[in-house]
Design an enzyme around this catalytic site. Structure first.
Site, PDB file in Angstrom:
ATOM      1  N   SER A 185       0.865  -1.180   0.000  1.00  0.00           N
ATOM      2  CA  SER A 185       0.000   0.000   0.000  1.00  0.00           C
ATOM      3  C   SER A 185       0.900   1.227   0.000  1.00  0.00           C
ATOM      4  CB  SER A 185      -0.909   0.006   1.230  1.00  0.00           C
ATOM      5  OG  SER A 185      -1.775  -1.097   1.219  1.00  0.00           O
ATOM      6  N   LYS A 212      -7.094   1.832  -2.701  1.00  0.00           N
ATOM      7  CA  LYS A 212      -6.658   1.401  -1.370  1.00  0.00           C
ATOM      8  C   LYS A 212      -6.628   2.580  -0.400  1.00  0.00           C
ATOM      9  CE  LYS A 212      -5.237  -1.214   1.945  1.00  0.00           C
ATOM     10  NZ  LYS A 212      -4.039  -2.056   1.943  1.00  0.00           N
ATOM     11  N   LYS A 228       0.538   5.549   8.238  1.00  0.00           N
ATOM     12  CA  LYS A 228       1.199   5.767   6.946  1.00  0.00           C
ATOM     13  C   LYS A 228       0.180   5.909   5.822  1.00  0.00           C
ATOM     14  CE  LYS A 228       2.299   2.345   4.604  1.00  0.00           C
ATOM     15  NZ  LYS A 228       1.728   1.533   3.483  1.00  0.00           N
TER      16      LYS A 228
END
Length: 295
Positions: free
Chosen positions: A100, A176, A245
């Site tokens: 990701s 995502k 993140k």
């Protein structure tokens, strides 16, 4: 006549990479693995995988290379660093990045890889956690051209039950980012709700059961609420640092696109606050500790 399965290389044997590789081996794929810490590959070697000493060697021995790494820096190092995948890549190979990472960086790296060795890039981030990786029920959102995706689809369907082509390179990572915005904000409000129920004298262990099937129900609710209420923070199934993140990446993307994400921005601040208290490597179930008032 049975068609031989393509040989696979897999870089990144972590919480998600390990169960993914076990599924690929169980499906009969010839598998070579590489990880910065080789000992994490021991269980896979015992199950029949081979160990590569460098990403370049991994690429030499595979038709399709899959990566599942922590962030953009890790992906770039494995692909373009010394003895990286790009140094051994060739036309007709496909790199499938299950990590990701930021869409803009993905597009830049895909273009660089194509220019370096004509290797195709498919971004295929996943959702479903370690449990989904173990069961092969991941949701996989894909960005890339149709022909490389056709060549890797069967591999992806070994890892997940749904593969959705979202568009060109980077589209999977945009999807995502949207996924993580919803998941992270959900996790934080679940923590608020559990703490409120506890403070109000309600048995928070019953919260997920009580809300099951209603509009508030979700997989995060059913997984996280019982863990939070019962203080079950181990084993760690995913990390606070990963959610942070991804939230930071989503907020950065929104700025690039001129889109507003005030709720996700606040969620990132709260996640950073929690991580700063020593929880970055802990399970997001620990988020409930943000809201519990000390007596």
């Amino acid at each position: 006549m049975t068609t031989a399965l393509p040989s696979l290389g897999f870089a990144g044997i972590g919480l998600m990479g390990l169960p993914m590789c076990k599924r690929l081996l169980a499906a009969g794929y010839p598998l070579t693995v590489w990880n910065r810490s080789p000992r994490k590959c021991d269980a896979l070697l015992a199950a029949g995988a081979r160990l590569a000493s460098t990403p370049a060697q991994l690429c030499q021995e595979a038709d399709i290379v899959l990566t599942c790494l922590a962030d953009v820096a890790a992906v770039r190092e494995v692909v373009f660093g010394a003895q990286g995948l790009a140094s051994a890549g060739r036309a007709h190979q496909v790199l499938v990045d299950l990590s990701s990472v930021e869409p803009t960086a993905t597009r830049e790296m895909a273009a660089e890889l194509a220019a370096t060795c004509a290797m195709a890039w498919v971004d295929a981030p996943v959702s479903g956690g370690v449990q989904g990786a173990q069961a092969g029920t991941l949701a996989i959102m894909v960005g890339g051209e149709a022909e490389p995706l056709r060549r890797v689809r069967d591999v992806l369907l070994t890892l997940g039950e749904r593969v959705t082509h979202m568009g060109g390179v980077g589209a999977g990572q945009v999807t995502k980012a949207c996924n993580q915005m919803i998941v992270a904000c959900n996790a934080l409000v679940i923590a608020e709700a559990v703490a409120l129920a506890e403070r109000s004298g309600v048995d928070a262990r019953l919260l997920a059961q009580a809300l099951a099937g209603g509009f508030a129900d979700s997989k995060p609710l059913q997984i996280l609420a019982p863990q939070m209420a019962e203080n079950r923070f181990t084993p760690v199934k995913w990390h606070v640092r990963t959610l942070l993140k991804d939230l930071d990446g989503a907020v950065k993307l929104s700025h690039e696109q001129g889109s507003a994400t005030p709720v996700s921005g606040l969620a990132a601040q709260l996640m950073r606050l929690h991580g700063g208290k020593g929880h970055l490597d802990h399970d997001p179930a620990t988020l409930v500790q943000l809201y519990r008032q000390k007596s």
